[in-house]
Design a protein around this motif. Structure first.
Motif, mmCIF file in Angstrom:
data_model
loop_
_atom_site.group_PDB
_atom_site.id
_atom_site.type_symbol
_atom_site.label_atom_id
_atom_site.label_comp_id
_atom_site.label_asym_id
_atom_site.label_seq_id
_atom_site.Cartn_x
_atom_site.Cartn_y
_atom_site.Cartn_z
ATOM 1 N N SER A 37 3.779 -8.127 -3.052
ATOM 2 C CA SER A 37 4.498 -7.271 -3.989
ATOM 3 C C SER A 37 4.944 -6.013 -3.257
ATOM 4 C CB SER A 37 3.606 -6.901 -5.175
ATOM 5 O OG SER A 37 2.513 -6.101 -4.736
ATOM 6 N N SER A 38 5.813 -5.248 -3.907
ATOM 7 C CA SER A 38 6.245 -3.976 -3.348
ATOM 8 C C SER A 38 6.288 -2.939 -4.463
ATOM 9 C CB SER A 38 7.623 -4.103 -2.690
ATOM 10 O OG SER A 38 8.605 -4.473 -3.644
ATOM 11 N N GLY A 39 6.167 -1.670 -4.076
ATOM 12 C CA GLY A 39 6.137 -0.595 -5.061
ATOM 13 C C GLY A 39 4.714 -0.323 -5.497
ATOM 14 N N ALA A 80 -2.705 1.139 -0.741
ATOM 15 C CA ALA A 80 -1.252 1.308 -0.773
ATOM 16 C C ALA A 80 -0.687 1.606 0.610
ATOM 17 C CB ALA A 80 -0.894 2.432 -1.747
ATOM 18 N N LYS A 81 0.632 1.572 0.695
ATOM 19 C CA LYS A 81 1.321 1.835 1.957
ATOM 20 C C LYS A 81 0.988 3.206 2.521
ATOM 21 C CE LYS A 81 4.255 -1.775 2.487
ATOM 22 N NZ LYS A 81 4.350 -2.600 3.709
ATOM 23 N N CYS A 90 -4.025 -5.359 -0.527
ATOM 24 C CA CYS A 90 -3.252 -4.414 0.270
ATOM 25 C C CYS A 90 -1.767 -4.631 -0.014
ATOM 26 C CB CYS A 90 -3.529 -4.616 1.753
ATOM 27 S SG CYS A 90 -5.283 -4.522 2.174
ATOM 28 N N GLU A 91 -1.081 -3.551 -0.359
ATOM 29 C CA GLU A 91 0.329 -3.622 -0.742
ATOM 30 C C GLU A 91 1.184 -4.111 0.429
ATOM 31 O OE1 GLU A 91 3.912 -0.523 -1.944
ATOM 32 O OE2 GLU A 91 1.826 0.152 -2.049
ATOM 33 N N ASN A 92 1.692 -5.348 0.316
ATOM 34 C CA ASN A 92 2.516 -5.929 1.372
ATOM 35 C C ASN A 92 3.157 -7.200 0.838
ATOM 36 O OD1 ASN A 92 2.925 -7.733 3.988
ATOM 37 N ND2 ASN A 92 2.789 -5.603 4.646
ATOM 38 N N LEU A 93 4.393 -7.471 1.272
ATOM 39 C CA LEU A 93 5.092 -8.669 0.816
ATOM 40 C C LEU A 93 4.473 -9.946 1.358
ATOM 41 C CD1 LEU A 93 8.799 -7.461 1.095
ATOM 42 C CD2 LEU A 93 7.443 -7.764 -0.993
ATOM 43 N N GLY A 94 3.712 -9.846 2.432
ATOM 44 C CA GLY A 94 3.039 -11.017 2.969
ATOM 45 C C GLY A 94 3.952 -12.019 3.632
ATOM 46 N N ARG A 109 12.103 3.179 -9.600
ATOM 47 C CA ARG A 109 11.282 2.353 -10.487
ATOM 48 C C ARG A 109 9.819 2.778 -10.406
ATOM 49 N NH1 ARG A 109 12.214 -0.729 -14.963
ATOM 50 N NH2 ARG A 109 10.109 -1.319 -15.561
ATOM 51 N N ASP A 110 9.335 3.086 -9.203
ATOM 52 C CA ASP A 110 7.956 3.550 -9.042
ATOM 53 C C ASP A 110 7.720 4.810 -9.858
ATOM 54 O OD1 ASP A 110 7.307 1.511 -7.323
ATOM 55 O OD2 ASP A 110 7.695 2.687 -5.506
ATOM 56 N N ILE A 111 8.666 5.745 -9.766
ATOM 57 C CA ILE A 111 8.520 7.012 -10.486
ATOM 58 C C ILE A 111 8.544 6.771 -11.985
ATOM 59 C CG2 ILE A 111 9.602 9.252 -10.917
ATOM 60 C CD1 ILE A 111 10.614 9.140 -8.005
#
Length: 323
Positions: free
Chosen positions: A51-53, A78-79, A136-140, A231-233
């Protein structure tokens, strides 16, 4: 084997290791304990989220899906290196895995990596009871980068757990080392991660490998929205359960979670209702005014208008009594 750390104990361990922790909602009691045991714990599993964001990812790992309820891990790294704690207790992160791998991790008896797993989610042993889990936030996809701050946080989190339990770095594995049908984390070597964890464990928890790296335990002055998408905000501002709402039982019966998103919908509904009443009152006033030509008493019309306005004010006060 060990008794799982308490929520307070893991917080203390993470912060002592220099981890920047974000506590999400009721994470200390958010778990799947009603579905099975948690503990004794034998180690920690590292995952990637696909996932991202950050905001969206936190929501996913905290709430899960219809077919896989959350929490999906204990913390999401997170990143930017912050660790978002979303649950504590049994979580849906490990699934089934190879009992031979469990034995090797428990005894810390393997070399650079456990033997490749031959069992997976469908036919393996329950890993949710035996491991801490860290998404861990990553697209993989093997292309999405792992920022230095994020990788450093992964190392610190695993070292904190190992230090608290007296484990070596061999108690840390990737999901792909636990289950034959998993590939995460993709983008770095688990053997290298364990080497970096071992290096941290050879020093005090406060150790920082580079004098040029600011100590994460000091207050951060960085821009909190740096790198965030629109979108995150939006998600961070309007999709949170941290905003309070009406305290009376009647309002909670129609809006039990009282999220900001539903507050806006509620306000919009009330505004529409007020618009309808104002339109009705305008029509009534117009009708009364027309009666002047047929001999209606002006004082009577004024009194009727004042009564209508008073009624509208009372209605608005009742419907917005919580401010």
């Amino acid at each position: 084997m060990a008794v799982p750390l308490s929520a307070a104990a893991v917080l203390a361990a993470l912060r002592a290791e220099g981890v920047r922790v974000v506590e999400v909602g009721n994470w200390r009691t958010h778990n799947r304990n009603s579905k099975g045991p948690w503990g004794p714990v034998n180690g920690s599993i590292v995952h990637h989220t696909v996932s991202s964001g950050t905001a969206a990812t936190v929501r996913i790992v905290r709430d899960g899906y219809a077919s896989l309820p959350g929490p999906l891990c204990h913390g999401m790294i997170a990143k930017d290196g912050r660790v978002h704690m979303v649950g504590w207790g049994r979580t849906n992160h490990a699934g089934g895995g190879d009992p031979a791998v469990l034995a090797q991790v428990t005894a810390e008896s393997y070399g650079t990596r456990p033997t490749p797993p031959t069992k997976g989610n469908a036919n393996g042993v329950d890993g949710n009871a035996r491991f801490y889990g860290w998404e861990c936030e990553n697209l993989g996809d093997g292309k999405d980068p792992w920022p230095a701050a994020q990788y450093d946080a992964i190392v610190r989190v695993q070292a904190a757990l190992c230090r608290a339990h007296g484990w070596s770095a061999r108690s840390v594995i990737g999901h792909l080392e636990w289950s034959s049908d998993k590939v995460d984390p993709r983008g770095f070597s688990m053997a290298q991660l364990r080497a970096d964890v071992a290096e941290r464990l050879a020093h005090p928890a406060s150790w920082n490998p580079s004098s040029n790296t600011p100590n994460p335990t000091t207050p951060s002055t960085e821009d909190p929205v740096a790198g965030m998408t629109k979108r995150d905000i939006f998600d961070a501002v309007w999709k949170t359960d941290a905003i309070g709402g009406p305290a009376d039982a009647a309002d909670h019966s129609t809006n039990p979670t009282w999220q900001a998103q539903s507050i806006l919908k509620d306000m919009q509904a009330r505004i529409r209702s007020m618009d309808k009443r104002m339109a009705a009152q305008t029509a009534a006033i117009t009708t009364l005014a027309g009666q002047l030509g047929s001999g209606a008493d002006t004082a009577t019309i004024v009194a009727a208008v004042e009564t209508a306005i008073e009624r509208a004010v009372i209605d608005v006060n009742i419907n917005t009594r919580e401010g």
